[in-house]
Design an enzyme around this catalytic site. Structure first.
Site, PDB file in Angstrom:
ATOM      1  N   TYR A 145       0.836  -1.204   0.000  1.00 61.03           N
ATOM      2  CA  TYR A 145       0.000   0.000   0.000  1.00 61.03           C
ATOM      3  C   TYR A 145       0.869   1.253   0.000  1.00 61.03           C
ATOM      4  O   TYR A 145       0.744   2.121  -0.865  1.00 61.03           O
ATOM      5  CB  TYR A 145      -0.901  -0.028   1.235  1.00 61.03           C
ATOM      6  CG  TYR A 145      -1.897   1.112   1.321  1.00 61.03           C
ATOM      7  CD1 TYR A 145      -2.984   1.180   0.457  1.00 61.03           C
ATOM      8  CD2 TYR A 145      -1.761   2.115   2.285  1.00 61.03           C
ATOM      9  CE1 TYR A 145      -3.915   2.223   0.557  1.00 61.03           C
ATOM     10  CE2 TYR A 145      -2.676   3.147   2.386  1.00 61.03           C
ATOM     11  CZ  TYR A 145      -3.760   3.193   1.518  1.00 61.03           C
ATOM     12  OH  TYR A 145      -4.664   4.221   1.620  1.00 61.03           O
ATOM     13  N   VAL A 188     -11.741   3.152  14.082  1.00 60.85           N
ATOM     14  CA  VAL A 188     -13.033   3.763  14.393  1.00 60.85           C
ATOM     15  C   VAL A 188     -14.166   2.747  14.194  1.00 60.85           C
ATOM     16  O   VAL A 188     -15.019   2.564  15.067  1.00 60.85           O
ATOM     17  CB  VAL A 188     -13.277   5.029  13.528  1.00 60.85           C
ATOM     18  CG1 VAL A 188     -14.675   5.572  13.758  1.00 60.85           C
ATOM     19  CG2 VAL A 188     -12.240   6.094  13.845  1.00 60.85           C
TER      20      VAL A 188
END
Ligand SMILES: NC(=O)c1ccc[n+]([C@@H]2O[C@H](COP(=O)([O-])OP(=O)(O)OC[C@H]3O[C@@H](n4cnc5c(N)ncnc54)[C@H](O)[C@@H]3O)[C@@H](O)[C@H]2O)c1
Length: 312
Positions: A145, A188
């Site tokens: 990534y 989150v």
């Protein structure tokens, strides 16, 4: 004339919100996605609109369409998803950038790259400024990534220097909001889902590592402002919320907003997990006249409401 805007990765979390905003503002939007992590459901509200078209396509292959602007968001963004098929992740970033830049060159479109704070790796500079080159492990689990995104940035700037393309690069820091994936391992969504299901909340390490969280509406404001800047502004520009919270503080906020009785449990830190990440947004303030407005509480409330509707 109505602007034709291509959004790659448009059926994902950020892309679907971006498509909605663009249609609302009068653009003719072509959303391209291979549905690797995105879904039709994310753009359901747009499917009947005359100003919206959804196309299944993998950006690793060339695309021949006529557009005025390109937002290149295609790429799985969470470690669980991008590490599932790391070779494909690098290909999506690198071949995807080559294909979209080639398209922009052919049709003379303006093109924006959704880059990431991951280009800074595990930084020695805090908060991170755009001029910092980063400290990235080229052979680790996150490299597909991080290095893929770094190479995409290289390609953007080489197309700018070599072919005089109008390019914009935004470096996105942790963003959250409705339509995040419930099981993508991001902090989150993890905390909210665990709290709503009454499961233990997993904190990696001591929970003292910090993150900054930007609400999706703020992020998109900055991204669209970047697209509208003059041709002399390329970025890279950091977009994120500099308000910093420890993982422990975030967990406690989620517990209080959900009213959950989940317990906090601690697990070892994953390899290469950066200890601290916070954007310096001076450049965004200066060039875009932007800063985030949504508080963590307000953003979490919206996000929790979304997760309540999809996980029981
Ligand atoms: N959300 C964040 O906090 C964050 C932070 C930094 C950078 N970003 C970047 O923003 C972009 C969007 O992220 P997101 O959070 O919406 O993630 P997401 O996974 O929800 O969206 C990515 C979208 O790209 C699509 N996609 C993946 N590979 C593709 C391919 N080869 N061809 C066509 N489509 C493909 C997926 O199906 C998905 O719809 C990504 O490029 C990501 O790297 C996001």
């Amino acid at each position: 004339m109505q602007e034709r805007v291509l959004v790659t990765g448009g059926a994902g979390f950020l892309g679907s919100h971006l498509c909605e905003r663009l249609v609302r503002e009068g653009a003719d939007v072509l959303c391209v996605d291979n549905f690797y992590t995105g879904s039709r459901r994310n753009v359901q509200s747009l499917l009947d609109s005359k100003s919206f078209e959804l196309m299944r396509h993998d950006v690793c292959f060339p695309l021949y369409v006529e557009v005025d602007q390109i937002y290149n968001l295609a790429c799985p963004a969470s470690p669980i998803h991008y590490q599932f098929d790391p070779v494909q992740t690098t290909k999506t970033s690198v071949h995807g950038a080559i294909n979209m830049l080639g398209l922009a060159k052919r049709v003379k479109a303006k093109i924006l790259q959704a880059s990431t704070s991951e280009v800074y790796g595990d930084p020695e500079v805090h908060p991170q400024v755009e001029s910092y080159w980063g400290r990235v492990n080229p052979i680790g689990l996150r490299s597909c990534y991080d290095e893929g995104k770094r190479c995409a940035e290289t390609l953007f700037f080489d197309y700018w220097r070599q072919h005089h393309l109008r390019v914009k690069v935004v470096r996105i820091f942790n963003t959250y909001g409705p339509r995040m994936h419930p099981n993508d391992g991001r902090v989150v969504s993890n905390f909210i889902v665990q709290a709503l299901q009454g499961k233990d909340i997993t904190i990696y390490g001591t929970g003292q590592q910090t993150r900054s969280f930007c609400y999706v509406d703020d992020l998109l404001d900055a991204m669209m402002r970047t697209m509208r800047t003059g041709d002399d502004f390329t970025g890279p520009v950091n977009i994120g919320n500099p308000g910093e919270f420890t993982m422990l503080e975030l967990a406690e906020k989620v517990l209080s907003l959900t009213g959950s009785r989940s317990k906090l449990v601690f697990a070892p830190l994953p390899a290469d997990d950066p200890r601290q990440r916070q954007p310096d947004i001076s450049l965004a303030r200066d060039k875009l006249g932007w800063e985030p407005k949504v508080t963590l509480e307000d953003g979490l409330r919206e996000t929790i409401a979304y997760f309540r509707s999809i996980v029981a």
